[in-house]
Design an enzyme around this catalytic site. Structure first.
Site, mmCIF file in Angstrom:
data_model
loop_
_atom_site.group_PDB
_atom_site.id
_atom_site.type_symbol
_atom_site.label_atom_id
_atom_site.label_comp_id
_atom_site.label_asym_id
_atom_site.label_seq_id
_atom_site.Cartn_x
_atom_site.Cartn_y
_atom_site.Cartn_z
ATOM 1 N N LYS A 1 0.755 -1.026 -0.051
ATOM 2 C CA LYS A 1 0.016 -0.050 0.088
ATOM 3 C C LYS A 1 0.867 1.202 0.074
ATOM 4 C CE LYS A 1 -4.016 -2.159 2.279
ATOM 5 N NZ LYS A 1 -4.681 -2.452 3.371
ATOM 6 N N HIS B 1 0.859 -7.072 17.291
ATOM 7 C CA HIS B 1 -0.073 -7.979 17.597
ATOM 8 C C HIS B 1 -0.959 -7.829 18.874
ATOM 9 C CE1 HIS B 1 2.631 -10.225 14.980
ATOM 10 N NE2 HIS B 1 3.668 -10.061 15.822
#
Length: 119
Positions: A59, A102
């Site tokens: 991206k 995470h």
């Protein structure tokens, strides 16, 4: 400077691995990343973090994953200190920074491609 970000549900990765098995894993990870994945007992957090990081980097390039840039064109290894090091098509890229995090349910990654004067 170009920025990219991606977040992925860890359960989505788990389901894809259960459905597609090694074929899915091998589509995402390079051989060196696979070694780390195996050393970490096939950690879903590791795998989903790499997945999110590669999406994030794609991206940043404004291409996404596709013809110009595949998952395997992007390799994320770690320095001796543990921070991510990015390689694109085998070349170390000091102009790309990525941060991977995470939680219990999600992995997220943010990447920045620095302008030449910032490197």
């Amino acid at each position: 400077m170009m920025i990219g970000c991606d977040i992925i549900e860890i359960d989505r990765i788990k389901n894809a691995i259960e459905k597609y098995g090694e074929r899915f894993i091998n589509r995402i990870l390079t051989p060196k990343e696979m070694e780390i994945f195996e050393k970490r007992n096939r950690s879903l957090q590791f795998f989903s973090g790499r997945f999110a990081a590669k999406e994030s980097i794609s991206k940043s390039f404004k291409t996404g994953i596709g013809k110009e840039l595949s998952f395997k064109d992007i390799e994320i290894l770690n320095s001796e200190k543990g921070d991510p090091i990015v390689f694109i098509k085998g070349a170390r890229r000091k102009d790309i920074e990525v941060s991977i995090s995470h939680g219990r349910d999600y992995s997220i990654a943010v990447s920045i491609i620095k302008d030449k004067e910032e490197v």
